[in-house]
Design a protein around this motif. Structure first.
Motif, mmCIF file in Angstrom:
data_model
loop_
_atom_site.group_PDB
_atom_site.id
_atom_site.type_symbol
_atom_site.label_atom_id
_atom_site.label_comp_id
_atom_site.label_asym_id
_atom_site.label_seq_id
_atom_site.Cartn_x
_atom_site.Cartn_y
_atom_site.Cartn_z
ATOM 1 N N VAL A 1 -6.455 -11.932 4.800
ATOM 2 C CA VAL A 1 -7.542 -11.729 5.759
ATOM 3 C C VAL A 1 -8.448 -12.965 5.783
ATOM 4 O O VAL A 1 -8.858 -13.442 6.846
ATOM 5 C CB VAL A 1 -8.339 -10.449 5.402
ATOM 6 C CG1 VAL A 1 -9.596 -10.327 6.259
ATOM 7 C CG2 VAL A 1 -7.454 -9.211 5.564
ATOM 8 N N GLN A 2 -8.715 -13.514 4.598
ATOM 9 C CA GLN A 2 -9.560 -14.707 4.499
ATOM 10 C C GLN A 2 -8.931 -15.878 5.259
ATOM 11 O O GLN A 2 -9.628 -16.614 5.967
ATOM 12 C CB GLN A 2 -9.774 -15.086 3.020
ATOM 13 C CG GLN A 2 -10.803 -16.183 2.809
ATOM 14 C CD GLN A 2 -12.196 -15.770 3.304
ATOM 15 O OE1 GLN A 2 -12.666 -14.681 3.020
ATOM 16 N NE2 GLN A 2 -12.829 -16.651 4.078
ATOM 17 N N GLY B 1 -3.127 -9.026 8.274
ATOM 18 C CA GLY B 1 -3.287 -9.638 6.948
ATOM 19 C C GLY B 1 -3.314 -8.580 5.848
ATOM 20 O O GLY B 1 -2.733 -8.770 4.768
ATOM 21 N N ILE B 2 -3.976 -7.464 6.125
ATOM 22 C CA ILE B 2 -3.981 -6.354 5.160
ATOM 23 C C ILE B 2 -2.539 -5.871 4.949
ATOM 24 O O ILE B 2 -2.108 -5.635 3.819
ATOM 25 C CB ILE B 2 -4.870 -5.182 5.642
ATOM 26 C CG1 ILE B 2 -6.278 -5.667 6.002
ATOM 27 C CG2 ILE B 2 -4.935 -4.088 4.581
ATOM 28 C CD1 ILE B 2 -7.176 -4.587 6.612
ATOM 29 N N THR C 1 -3.070 -0.435 6.895
ATOM 30 C CA THR C 1 -3.769 -1.625 7.379
ATOM 31 C C THR C 1 -5.153 -1.206 7.888
ATOM 32 O O THR C 1 -5.755 -1.924 8.676
ATOM 33 C CB THR C 1 -2.983 -2.290 8.535
ATOM 34 O OG1 THR C 1 -2.819 -1.323 9.580
ATOM 35 C CG2 THR C 1 -1.621 -2.785 8.085
ATOM 36 N N VAL D 1 -6.181 -9.977 11.980
ATOM 37 C CA VAL D 1 -6.981 -9.668 10.783
ATOM 38 C C VAL D 1 -6.346 -8.493 10.042
ATOM 39 O O VAL D 1 -6.090 -8.545 8.833
ATOM 40 C CB VAL D 1 -8.446 -9.334 11.173
ATOM 41 C CG1 VAL D 1 -9.251 -8.951 9.947
ATOM 42 C CG2 VAL D 1 -9.083 -10.511 11.903
ATOM 43 N N ASN E 1 -0.527 -13.966 10.701
ATOM 44 C CA ASN E 1 -0.381 -12.704 9.970
ATOM 45 C C ASN E 1 0.449 -11.694 10.758
ATOM 46 O O ASN E 1 1.230 -10.931 10.173
ATOM 47 C CB ASN E 1 -1.743 -12.085 9.635
ATOM 48 C CG ASN E 1 -2.415 -12.772 8.454
ATOM 49 O OD1 ASN E 1 -1.733 -13.403 7.632
ATOM 50 N ND2 ASN E 1 -3.739 -12.648 8.370
ATOM 51 N N GLU F 1 -4.613 -8.345 -0.382
ATOM 52 C CA GLU F 1 -4.896 -8.217 1.046
ATOM 53 C C GLU F 1 -5.944 -9.223 1.521
ATOM 54 O O GLU F 1 -5.801 -9.846 2.571
ATOM 55 C CB GLU F 1 -5.375 -6.789 1.371
ATOM 56 C CG GLU F 1 -4.331 -5.703 1.110
ATOM 57 C CD GLU F 1 -4.241 -5.271 -0.351
ATOM 58 O OE1 GLU F 1 -5.077 -5.720 -1.164
ATOM 59 O OE2 GLU F 1 -3.334 -4.494 -0.690
ATOM 60 N N GLN F 2 -7.011 -9.387 0.714
ATOM 61 C CA GLN F 2 -8.133 -10.194 1.195
ATOM 62 C C GLN F 2 -7.779 -11.663 1.373
ATOM 63 O O GLN F 2 -8.355 -12.359 2.204
ATOM 64 C CB GLN F 2 -9.329 -10.032 0.265
ATOM 65 C CG GLN F 2 -10.163 -8.819 0.655
ATOM 66 C CD GLN F 2 -11.360 -8.614 -0.233
ATOM 67 O OE1 GLN F 2 -11.257 -8.826 -1.448
ATOM 68 N NE2 GLN F 2 -12.472 -8.201 0.332
#
Ligand code: PLP
Length: 381
Positions: A22-23, A245-246, A197, A242, A37, A18-19
């Motif tokens: 998000v990154q 993205g998760i 999420t 954001v 995303n 996930e990160q």
């Protein structure tokens, strides 16, 4: 040394991917309710469900609300809904000023009974001269509803279906994913769902115009001008890039999490199915494939010799969370004055039923603790 930390019913389970997504959102400054995303998560959901169009949103409840708006549900319009559900299925009907018509369950899947459904439709037609405007069909605990039968009734009376698959991502019926049967369908990515999420939802449909409309309504209904121009009431319901993205990371582990929850379900059944007075929610036949989001059972107090609360409190004393089956909507103070059709099966499920810890992140030590605790009460072993 045993870890005595609380075992929860269903908690978020991240897969490690996930990160990264998000990154990327941070690195590229896509910190907004749109971006790669959001597009990527929508396309993942389309591929997974087999439904060609999807919009990711702030919640499953928001997705149901937009579905009702798009189907034209307005003040005083009647909408059929499963009574054995979570309030998020029903609240959006009230947001629209509509009237929920609550339909009870059948004993095999615990989901909406096709017979009670048809009775409800015929009675509403007799009383109001109209059939309800839509049906919200729930697959509770991941178990597919009797889709063939429900769809047949809805075809007969030309009632569109909103499929509430909030708890049923990864389940299927006749080898087709749940979320692909409704005229519109929804998923939820709340923290307790099979993937999360942190909070979010999705609306899916074969109808491209409807999904385009939902994206428009979910971003404040801004007409196509350089200045802000509005010809419709909008909502701020879009999922952030954001958070999406998760979701993309979670899609990579979804099938593993389904498998894990099904393993947990088999574990409970092996442990308890032999007991008199314990009955699990199980797939009626091979047409049904449940993600077993939560493992659920009903107790017959006279056969087992103890009631549901006794089991729940026993587990709680061992720091293990379980929860009564959902309290039906027609029993809720806020909905109890609306029309209800059925034989009160869901009331009996509520009074005698229990959901057991089912999170895909439960390890062997946790399962062992649950086994020991249940054995101590039920097998006196
Ligand atoms: C969780 C849930 C919802 C609502 O979804 P949110 O994302 O929490 O708004 C709706 N229906 C059912 C059956 C649910 O379990």
């Amino acid at each position: 040394m045993t870890d005595r930390s609380k075992i929860l019913l269903s908690s978020p389970h991240l897969g490690g991917h996930e990160q990264k997504f998000v990154q990327t959102a941070f690195d590229t400054n896509w910190i907004a309710p749109l971006g790669p995303n959001v597009d990527g998560f929508e396309s993942d959901l389309q591929d997974y469900s087999g439904v060609p169009h999807a919009a990711v949103l702030a919640s499953g409840t928001a997705a149901i609300h937009l579905a009702l708006i798009i189907l034209g549900v307005k003040q005083y319009d009647e909408v059929l809904v499963s009574t054995f559900t979570f309030s998020g299925s029903v609240n959006p009907i009230i947001y629209q000023g509509g009237v929920p018509i609550m339909v009870d369950s059948e004993p095999e899947t615990w989901n909406m009974s096709p017979e009670h459904l048809e009775n409800a439709i015929v009675d509403r037609l007799t009383k109001t001269g109209n059939v309800p405007k839509a049906l919200i069909l729930v697959h509770l605990y991941g178990m597919p509803a009797k889709l063939d039968e429900i769809i047949e009734v809805c075809k007969k009376y030309e009632i569109p279906i909103i499929e509430d698959a909030a708890e049923a991502l990864g389940s299927s019926y006749k080898n087709r994913k749940l979320g692909s049967f409704g005229d519109m369908s929804i998923y939820s990515f709340n923290g307790n769902k099979i993937i999360t999420t942190s909070g979010g939802g999705a609306l899916l449909s074969n109808n491209e115009e409807w999904i385009k409309r939902s994206r428009f309504l979910a971003t404040q209904a801004r007409d196509n001008y350089v200045h802000y121009e509005h010809s419709a009431i909008g909502y701020n319901y879009r999922m952030s890039n954001v958070v999406a993205g998760i979701g993309r990371g979670q899609m990579l582990v979804l099938d593993d999490w389904v498998e894990k929850r099904r393993t947990i379900n088999s574990f409970y059944r092996q442990l308890l199915e032999g007991l008199d007075g314990v009955e699990f929610l199980v797939e009626p036949n091979n047409d049904y494939f449940s993600n077993h989001w939560l493992s659920a059972l009903v107790i017959d107090e006279s056969s087992l010799g103890l009631d549901r609360e006794r089991i729940r409190l026993h587990l709680l004393a061992d720091n293990i969370e379980s929860r009564p089956l959902w309290k039906p909507m027609h029993m809720q103070p806020i909905f109890s004055h609306f029309p209800y059709y059925g034989d009160r099966l869901s009331e009996r499920l509520f009074h005698n039923g229990l959901c057991l810890p089912s999170g895909s992140n439960l390890g062997d030590p946790e399962m062992h603790r649950i086994e020991k605790s249940l054995n101590r009460l039920l097998l006196k072993g």
